[in-house]
Design a protein around this motif. Structure first.
Motif: not given
Ligand SMILES: *Cc1c(COP(=O)(O)O)cnc(C)c1O
Length: 462
Positions: A110-113, A252-259, A306-309, A407-410
């Motif tokens: 996932a992009f968090k890496d 940008v697929p967004t949850g916590n708005f960091g990306d 779920p990572s955007m929930d 594309a934030t995750a595999h």
């Molecule tokens: C964390 C995450 C997001 C959301 O990213 P934010 O920086 O929290 O907005 C979207 N997609 C995936 C797969 C994530 O792991």
């Protein structure tokens, strides 16, 4: 370069201090006092450079004297070496003027890496130099936790505790957190949702006695160093599509708005970003904010992404801070209202500023599945549900400016949702194909500050 808190009541810190601290002591988030700009010539020179070289040039102006030049280059090299693609963040074309930035080739897919691998190496260098040890606590909706564990496992400078909502992460995400058996890694299954995990994390940071006792450090997406690491791929993607001579837009697929906030920083640094589109799933607090100007929490509804929930989008505070022209008192007031009353309204002036940079859209569960299916049929690309939320929203914003969807995750991280949509069960890459056979290790814990604190006191190596 100094870093200041969005709430104005914490001391200004250096890059290294802000990185090791995470959340400011006044509850706010750190931001650089000024944003360094790159000239069009400097940006143009990125064409043809490796990802690591661009990373060095983009991040260097922000880190001050935290690391020497050679040292920083070595940190970057170690951070991205475990990636499974030489381009690190390869770009693919989906349709005319619509591109996909694949951010899922890191060790946990996932992009968090991108941020976490770098943070792990920076912490290790900074802490060994100080002869110090810290306790890292993170809350995760799935991907942050596995990325943090992968980045820190076996590093001797930190104990790592990851809070995840029990039963609300995918099996691959859970296994990535519970199978590493390094003694400094602790996966905690919290009886609650992601917002509960995030709230307990903030409580721990706001308990200053506890914070000092265990030398608490945070690596959640509120950590400035993580935002900074994510700025880099906006540059590599835009430059390969013609920047600085041509503008580029991002969804940008967004949850916590960091990306997406990292995209905003890239724009402020001089990258010609035309539009930044916030894509939300059915948990759409940000989309509703952009429609109405009212930022109001609702309950979290579990989704196939779920990572955007989430309903508390922590990094939005940083965007608000800039939209309010750096008025920290106004931000502090709004964040209190969000906590105590469940919401606040954004002033018309600030909404105007935000809408100049960001737009927004939402994808329902059905639309997300339909997008996975249609994209696969049209292009052969298998999207994870988060990326599909992005592609759906982006398709409503594609115009004359090239659009890049992140594309934030595999897809193999979310095999059930992908199989339901396409009939195909995406396989894990070879390097982790034995994930389902490895033994799991996790600790169940109540959604309770006291219970978490005693557990951490018991487990840390002092
Ligand atoms: C964390 C995450 C997001 C959301 O990213 P934010 O920086 O929290 O907005 C979207 N997609 C995936 C797969 C994530 O792991």
């Amino acid at each position: 370069m100094r870093y200041v808190s969005t709430r104005g009541q914490a001391p200004a810190l250096s890059f290294e201090e802000a990185m090791l601290t995470g959340l400011a002591r006044d509850g706010g988030l750190y931001l650089p006092e000024t944003i360094p700009a790159l000239t069009p010539e400097q940006i143009a020179a990125f064409a043809g450079m490796s990802y690591e070289e661009v990373a060095y040039h983009v991040m260097r102006p922000f880190i001050g004297d935290a690391f020497g030049d050679k040292e920083f280059q070595a940190i970057i090299a170690r951070a991205y070496a475990p990636f499974g693609h030489p381009a690190r963040a390869p770009l693919k074309q989906l349709a005319p003027n619509h591109f996909l930035l694949e951010l899922f080739h890191g060790p946990t897919l996932a992009f968090k890496d991108f941020a976490m691998q770098l943070i792990g190496q920076m912490f290790q260098v900074a802490l060994s130099r100080r002869g110090a040890r810290v306790t890292i606590v993170g809350a995760t909706s799935g991907d942050t936790g596995s990325a943090a564990i992968e980045a820190f496992r076996g590093l001797d400078a930190a104990d790592v505790f990851i809070l995840f909502p029990e039963g609300r992460v995918s099996e691959v995400q859970r296994r990535q957190m519970t199978t590493p058996d390094a003694p400094n890694i602790h996966a905690l299954a919290v009886k609650g949702d992601f917002d509960d995990c995030q709230a307990r994390l903030k409580d721990m940071f706001n308990d200053h006695a506890f914070r000092d006792e265990v030398r608490l450090a945070g690596v959640n997406s509120i950590n400035w160093a993580r935002v900074l690491a994510q700025v880099v791929y906006y540059f590599t993607a835009a430059v390969s599509l013609g920047a600085p001579h041509r503008p580029v837009s991002f969804t940008v697929p967004t949850g916590n708005f960091g990306d997406i906030f990292a995209g905003y920083i890239a724009k402020r640094m001089g990258l010609p970003v035309a539009d930044l589109v916030i894509a939300t799933n059915q948990n759409d607090i940000l989309h509703r904010t952009f429609i109405s100007g009212a930022h109001v929490k609702e309950g979290v509804r579990p989704s196939i992404s779920p990572s955007m929930d989430i309903q508390v989008s922590s990094n939005f505070e940083r965007a608000l801070y800039y939209a309010y022209g750096g008025d920290a008192a106004a931000i502090a007031q709004q964040m209190t209202a969000l906590k105590d009353e469940g919401g606040f309204s954004v002033s018309q002036g600030a909404m105007h500023v935000l809408r100049e940079t960001f737009s927004s859209g939402r994808a329902s569960e059905e639309e997300t599945s339909a997008t996975i299916k249609a994209t696969h049929a049209a292009t052969g690309e298998v999207l994870c549900p988060h990326s599909a939320v992005g592609v759906k929203v982006a398709s409503e914003h594609v115009g004359p400016v090239p659009m890049v969807t992140l594309a934030t995750a595999h897809p193999a991280k979310f095999p059930d949702a992908v199989e339901a949509a396409t009939g195909i069960r995406p396989p894990l890459p070879n390097r982790m194909s034995d994930l389902y056979e490895r033994a799991e290790r996790q600790t169940p814990v109540e959604n309770d500050l006291g219970a978490l604190q005693s557990l951490i006191r018991e487990r840390i190596q002092r």
